[in-house]
Scaffold this motif. Structure first.
Motif, PDB file in Angstrom:
ATOM      1  N   ASP A 131      44.184  50.719  40.348  1.00  0.00           N
ATOM      2  CA  ASP A 131      45.052  50.142  39.173  1.00  0.00           C
ATOM      3  C   ASP A 131      44.626  48.863  38.811  1.00  0.00           C
ATOM      4  OD1 ASP A 131      46.500  52.413  39.539  1.00  0.00           O
ATOM      5  OD2 ASP A 131      48.313  51.689  40.609  1.00  0.00           O
ATOM      6  N   LEU A 132      44.158  48.139  39.743  1.00  0.00           N
ATOM      7  CA  LEU A 132      44.118  46.419  39.212  1.00  0.00           C
ATOM      8  C   LEU A 132      42.775  46.507  38.537  1.00  0.00           C
ATOM      9  CD1 LEU A 132      44.937  43.622  39.384  1.00  0.00           C
ATOM     10  CD2 LEU A 132      43.605  43.333  41.647  1.00  0.00           C
ATOM     11  N   ALA A 133      41.737  47.240  38.636  1.00  0.00           N
ATOM     12  CA  ALA A 133      40.722  47.248  37.940  1.00  0.00           C
ATOM     13  C   ALA A 133      40.668  47.864  36.568  1.00  0.00           C
ATOM     14  CB  ALA A 133      39.626  48.080  38.863  1.00  0.00           C
ATOM     15  N   ILE A 134      41.557  48.767  36.523  1.00  0.00           N
ATOM     16  CA  ILE A 134      41.958  49.483  35.357  1.00  0.00           C
ATOM     17  C   ILE A 134      42.521  48.478  34.422  1.00  0.00           C
ATOM     18  CG2 ILE A 134      43.391  51.159  34.079  1.00  0.00           C
ATOM     19  CD1 ILE A 134      42.941  52.916  36.449  1.00  0.00           C
ATOM     20  N   VAL A 135      43.530  47.807  34.876  1.00  0.00           N
ATOM     21  CA  VAL A 135      44.337  46.669  34.147  1.00  0.00           C
ATOM     22  C   VAL A 135      43.362  45.558  33.872  1.00  0.00           C
ATOM     23  CG1 VAL A 135      45.942  44.991  34.212  1.00  0.00           C
ATOM     24  CG2 VAL A 135      46.450  47.067  35.178  1.00  0.00           C
ATOM     25  N   ALA A 136      42.368  45.018  34.816  1.00  0.00           N
ATOM     26  CA  ALA A 136      41.449  44.240  34.502  1.00  0.00           C
ATOM     27  C   ALA A 136      40.372  44.620  33.281  1.00  0.00           C
ATOM     28  CB  ALA A 136      40.622  43.815  35.720  1.00  0.00           C
ATOM     29  N   ALA A 137      40.111  45.998  33.265  1.00  0.00           N
ATOM     30  CA  ALA A 137      39.113  46.357  32.200  1.00  0.00           C
ATOM     31  C   ALA A 137      39.956  46.499  30.736  1.00  0.00           C
ATOM     32  CB  ALA A 137      38.533  47.627  32.606  1.00  0.00           C
ATOM     33  N   LEU A 138      41.171  46.759  31.005  1.00  0.00           N
ATOM     34  CA  LEU A 138      41.785  46.752  29.445  1.00  0.00           C
ATOM     35  C   LEU A 138      42.204  45.329  29.108  1.00  0.00           C
ATOM     36  CD1 LEU A 138      44.732  49.338  30.419  1.00  0.00           C
ATOM     37  CD2 LEU A 138      42.719  49.465  28.677  1.00  0.00           C
ATOM     38  N   ALA A 139      42.610  44.564  29.919  1.00  0.00           N
ATOM     39  CA  ALA A 139      42.647  43.139  29.460  1.00  0.00           C
ATOM     40  C   ALA A 139      41.441  42.165  29.025  1.00  0.00           C
ATOM     41  CB  ALA A 139      43.317  42.179  30.728  1.00  0.00           C
ATOM     42  N   SER A 140      40.060  42.720  29.618  1.00  0.00           N
ATOM     43  CA  SER A 140      39.085  42.091  29.305  1.00  0.00           C
ATOM     44  C   SER A 140      38.614  42.958  27.962  1.00  0.00           C
ATOM     45  CB  SER A 140      38.016  42.639  30.408  1.00  0.00           C
ATOM     46  OG  SER A 140      36.524  42.111  29.886  1.00  0.00           O
ATOM     47  N   ALA A 141      38.816  43.888  27.645  1.00  0.00           N
ATOM     48  CA  ALA A 141      38.430  44.471  26.457  1.00  0.00           C
ATOM     49  C   ALA A 141      39.401  43.882  25.590  1.00  0.00           C
ATOM     50  CB  ALA A 141      38.616  45.972  26.463  1.00  0.00           C
ATOM     51  N   ALA A 142      40.719  43.610  25.506  1.00  0.00           N
ATOM     52  CA  ALA A 142      41.539  43.039  24.383  1.00  0.00           C
ATOM     53  C   ALA A 142      41.231  41.605  24.362  1.00  0.00           C
ATOM     54  CB  ALA A 142      43.128  43.434  25.210  1.00  0.00           C
ATOM     55  N   LYS A 143      41.088  40.941  25.164  1.00  0.00           N
ATOM     56  CA  LYS A 143      40.795  39.377  24.905  1.00  0.00           C
ATOM     57  C   LYS A 143      39.231  39.184  24.847  1.00  0.00           C
ATOM     58  CE  LYS A 143      44.594  37.507  27.900  1.00  0.00           C
ATOM     59  NZ  LYS A 143      45.238  36.702  26.577  1.00  0.00           N
ATOM     60  N   GLU A 144      38.381  40.134  24.854  1.00  0.00           N
ATOM     61  CA  GLU A 144      36.865  40.097  24.478  1.00  0.00           C
ATOM     62  C   GLU A 144      36.414  38.939  25.584  1.00  0.00           C
ATOM     63  OE1 GLU A 144      36.252  39.261  20.448  1.00  0.00           O
ATOM     64  OE2 GLU A 144      37.114  41.114  19.688  1.00  0.00           O
ATOM     65  N   ARG A 145      36.864  39.041  26.641  1.00  0.00           N
ATOM     66  CA  ARG A 145      36.224  38.167  27.904  1.00  0.00           C
ATOM     67  C   ARG A 145      35.506  38.990  29.086  1.00  0.00           C
ATOM     68  NH1 ARG A 145      41.018  34.120  28.585  1.00  0.00           N
ATOM     69  NH2 ARG A 145      41.438  33.381  26.593  1.00  0.00           N
ATOM     70  N   PRO A 146      34.384  38.899  29.182  1.00  0.00           N
ATOM     71  CA  PRO A 146      33.815  39.818  30.102  1.00  0.00           C
ATOM     72  C   PRO A 146      33.974  39.488  31.669  1.00  0.00           C
ATOM     73  CG  PRO A 146      32.320  38.489  29.238  1.00  0.00           C
ATOM     74  CD  PRO A 146      33.271  38.220  28.460  1.00  0.00           C
ATOM     75  N   ILE A 147      34.132  40.259  32.349  1.00  0.00           N
ATOM     76  CA  ILE A 147      34.079  40.007  34.029  1.00  0.00           C
ATOM     77  C   ILE A 147      32.632  39.886  34.558  1.00  0.00           C
ATOM     78  CG2 ILE A 147      35.289  40.927  35.975  1.00  0.00           C
ATOM     79  CD1 ILE A 147      37.393  41.940  34.544  1.00  0.00           C
ATOM     80  N   ALA A 148      32.615  39.033  35.606  1.00  0.00           N
ATOM     81  CA  ALA A 148      31.269  38.954  35.955  1.00  0.00           C
ATOM     82  C   ALA A 148      30.668  40.321  36.752  1.00  0.00           C
ATOM     83  CB  ALA A 148      31.378  37.571  37.102  1.00  0.00           C
ATOM     84  N   ARG A 149      29.420  40.444  36.531  1.00  0.00           N
ATOM     85  CA  ARG A 149      28.867  41.586  37.220  1.00  0.00           C
ATOM     86  C   ARG A 149      29.284  41.720  38.686  1.00  0.00           C
ATOM     87  NH1 ARG A 149      28.410  45.907  34.285  1.00  0.00           N
ATOM     88  NH2 ARG A 149      26.922  46.548  35.804  1.00  0.00           N
ATOM     89  N   THR A 185      31.646  40.637  40.460  1.00  0.00           N
ATOM     90  CA  THR A 185      33.194  40.622  40.701  1.00  0.00           C
ATOM     91  C   THR A 185      33.752  42.002  40.941  1.00  0.00           C
ATOM     92  OG1 THR A 185      33.406  38.257  39.721  1.00  0.00           O
ATOM     93  CG2 THR A 185      35.338  39.645  40.214  1.00  0.00           C
ATOM     94  N   CYS A 186      34.746  42.372  41.665  1.00  0.00           N
ATOM     95  CA  CYS A 186      35.210  43.587  41.906  1.00  0.00           C
ATOM     96  C   CYS A 186      36.941  43.452  42.119  1.00  0.00           C
ATOM     97  CB  CYS A 186      34.573  44.534  42.914  1.00  0.00           C
ATOM     98  SG  CYS A 186      34.865  43.948  44.471  1.00  0.00           S
ATOM     99  N   ALA A 187      37.486  44.324  41.688  1.00  0.00           N
ATOM    100  CA  ALA A 187      38.967  44.331  42.042  1.00  0.00           C
ATOM    101  C   ALA A 187      39.598  45.299  42.515  1.00  0.00           C
ATOM    102  CB  ALA A 187      39.558  44.032  40.572  1.00  0.00           C
ATOM    103  N   VAL A 188      40.235  45.300  43.909  1.00  0.00           N
ATOM    104  CA  VAL A 188      40.840  46.733  44.479  1.00  0.00           C
ATOM    105  C   VAL A 188      42.491  46.034  44.687  1.00  0.00           C
ATOM    106  CG1 VAL A 188      40.899  47.796  46.504  1.00  0.00           C
ATOM    107  CG2 VAL A 188      38.732  47.028  45.649  1.00  0.00           C
ATOM    108  N   GLY A 189      43.559  47.083  44.472  1.00  0.00           N
ATOM    109  CA  GLY A 189      44.664  46.757  44.490  1.00  0.00           C
ATOM    110  C   GLY A 189      45.471  47.965  43.693  1.00  0.00           C
ATOM    111  N   GLU A 190      46.750  48.023  44.370  1.00  0.00           N
ATOM    112  CA  GLU A 190      47.743  48.875  43.597  1.00  0.00           C
ATOM    113  C   GLU A 190      48.516  47.991  42.883  1.00  0.00           C
ATOM    114  OE1 GLU A 190      51.135  52.294  44.507  1.00  0.00           O
ATOM    115  OE2 GLU A 190      49.952  51.549  46.169  1.00  0.00           O
ATOM    116  N   ILE A 191      49.063  48.439  41.845  1.00  0.00           N
ATOM    117  CA  ILE A 191      50.117  47.665  40.944  1.00  0.00           C
ATOM    118  C   ILE A 191      51.289  48.441  40.839  1.00  0.00           C
ATOM    119  CG2 ILE A 191      50.562  46.601  38.766  1.00  0.00           C
ATOM    120  CD1 ILE A 191      47.615  46.006  38.355  1.00  0.00           C
TER     121      ILE A 191
END
Length: 477
Positions: free
Chosen positions: A393-411, A413-419
């Motif tokens: 869940d956390l990675a999906i939300v992070a990918a959506l937020a990154s695409a919406a704000k046009e801010r890339p996440i460092a290669r 960096t990873c995200a693991v977690g349930e929302i």
């Protein structure tokens, strides 16, 4: 009045294995409609304990106590020798991992899968590798095909480099012939392809029917146990993905493996559904090609894009780690957010649950202050990976937020977690195992839920977050 003998005609349910002397439109046991098929019991062999004396009613005749051998007599379990069983290696490390270390002598393993997924190719290449390594004890490997001729099997063996002197081929659909071949050759391994094509002449029923499949499986199991010969049995699947034939087939065999794969990708996964000699949560990864099947000992790079850590990060992507059996696999999630020109915004996903995306978009709007309700959203994974676990869940939300704000996440960096619906980042099972795999692959930062106990992993900085807004801030979003 004399009691009449029992009718040899029985009716067998292909779903649950219930049997009775009367036909019903609906099975009395499992409630399935139209699942009862006629089954005629084979006559007992001469000299067996079930053979009745002349002039007597057929019934089970108990053997005298004096005729019981020392091996068949009951004895305390403490007096049973606990000899170590020497397993037969398949030549594939991934196959051995799923089976629990190799094939157990005298066991029967059922390999099931969709048509064309590569079951026959996997087993033929396994037969070639075992035959290549058994020259010292002069025990051959027997491959019995009921679907192809010996010449056709030889053509496929040439293509996948499985032609060996100790690999014996036979093409037959008769059960008696197959059993006679196994008894005569006493092979190091016997492969029967497949259970639905072998026919027993002692029972009625069409090839592939519940009656025939049950009789074939029972005969092969008896032969394997009595001769201590391991048997690999190929099984077909139905349209809904379940193993064809009566449900009792899965209860009779020792090991049940599912060979899975997507027709659009070359990745194949072997899972143990049932295993009397090992774990059932191991997964084997294979790569299907024109030259045969190759094992993938480290499938970590299959689900990541080609961009390396030294290249510039791309917006709309985030890496998470999901569990498949005992393995922790990295999954790269990519997303695209565009302005919608439709009355109802489009939601297109691949490898992700659609309903989960709708929930996460609502949570992102309510607790992350990022409004994507009116946008077209496209979410996908790499190479057919599945990101349907709540830990993604956390990675999906992070990918959506990154695409919406046009801010890339460092290669790195990873995200693991349930929302949760309240915006909390919840713990996930075996988080430490996922993080150690992330550190092994070169990730330096991991955004996770609050850890229950301190965890130190060399080279990996763990950023703990209680809420979705804290996690987005840690990711720079």
């Amino acid at each position: 009045m004399a009691k009449s003998a029992k009718s040899p005609v029985q009716y067998l349910c292909s779903e649950c294995g219930w049997s009775g002397p009367k036909w019903y439109g609906r099975c009395p046991e499992c409630g399935q409609w139209g699942s009862l098929e006629e089954f005629r019991e084979s006559s007992p062999a001469a000299g067996s304990a079930r053979t009745a004396a002349p002039g007597r009613t057929a019934r089970t005749v108990a053997a005298p106590l004096s005729s019981l051998s020392a091996q068949s007599a009951a004895r305390p379990i403490t007096q049973v020798a606990a000899d170590a069983v020497t397993r037969v290696p398949t030549g594939f490390g991934e196959f051995d991992r799923v089976l629990g270390g190799g094939i157990v002598p005298g066991s029967v393993t059922l390999i099931a899968g969709e048509p064309g997924v590569g079951k026959s190719t996997l087993l033929l290449e396994t037969a070639g590798r075992i035959a290549r390594g058994v020259r010292a004890d002069h025990r051959a490997v027997l491959y019995i095909s009921g679907e192809e001729s010996a010449a056709q099997v030889r053509m496929r063996a040439s293509r996948i480099d499985a032609v060996e002197e100790n690999l014996l081929l036979a093409s037959t659909t008769d059960l008696a012939t197959a059993l006679a071949l196994i008894e005569r050759e006493r092979p190091a391994l016997a492969i029967v392809d497949s259970a639905q094509t072998i026919v027993s002449q002692s029972v009625d029923g069409i090839s592939g029917g519940s009656t025939q499949v049950r009789e074939v499986a029972s005969a092969l199991i008896d032969t394997a146990k009595s001769l201590d010969v391991p048997v690999l049995l190929v099984g077909h699947v139905t349209k809904d993905g379940s193993i064809a034939g009566p449900r009792t087939l899965e209860h009779l065999v020792d090991v049940v493996c599912q060979f899975e794969g997507d027709a659009q990708t070359a990745l194949r996964m072997l899972r143990a559904v049932k295993n009397r000699f090992g774990p059932t949560d191991e997964v084997g990864c294979f790569d299907m090609s024109g030259e045969g099947i190759e094992e993938v000992a480290d499938p970590s790079g299959l689900f990541l894009s080609g961009a390396g850590g030294g290249e510039a990060p791309v917006e709309g992507t985030c890496v998470t780690f999901t569990l498949d059996g005992h393995r922790s696999l990295p999954i790269e999630i990519q997303s695209l957010v565009t302005t919608s020109v439709l009355p109802t915004p489009r939601r297109a996903v691949n490898g992700v649950d659609t309903s989960r995306i709708a929930m996460l978009v609502a949570v992102l709007y309510r607790h992350g202050r990022i409004n994507l309700l009116a946008n077209d959203l496209y979410v996908s994974t790499i190479a057919g990976g599945l990101a349907k676990e709540p830990a993604c869940d956390l990675a999906i939300v992070a990918a959506l937020a990154s695409a919406a704000k046009e801010r890339p996440i460092a290669r790195t960096t990873c995200a693991v977690g349930e929302i949760s619906l309240t915006g909390q980042v919840r713990p996930v099972p075996r988080l430490e195992h996922r993080l150690r795999e992330a550190a092994r692959l070169g990730f330096t930062t991991a955004v996770t839920p609050t850890l229950r106990r301190p965890v130190e992993i060399p080279g990996l900085t763990i950023v703990q977050s209680d809420t979705l807004r804290d996690a987005l801030a840690a990711l720079g979003l």
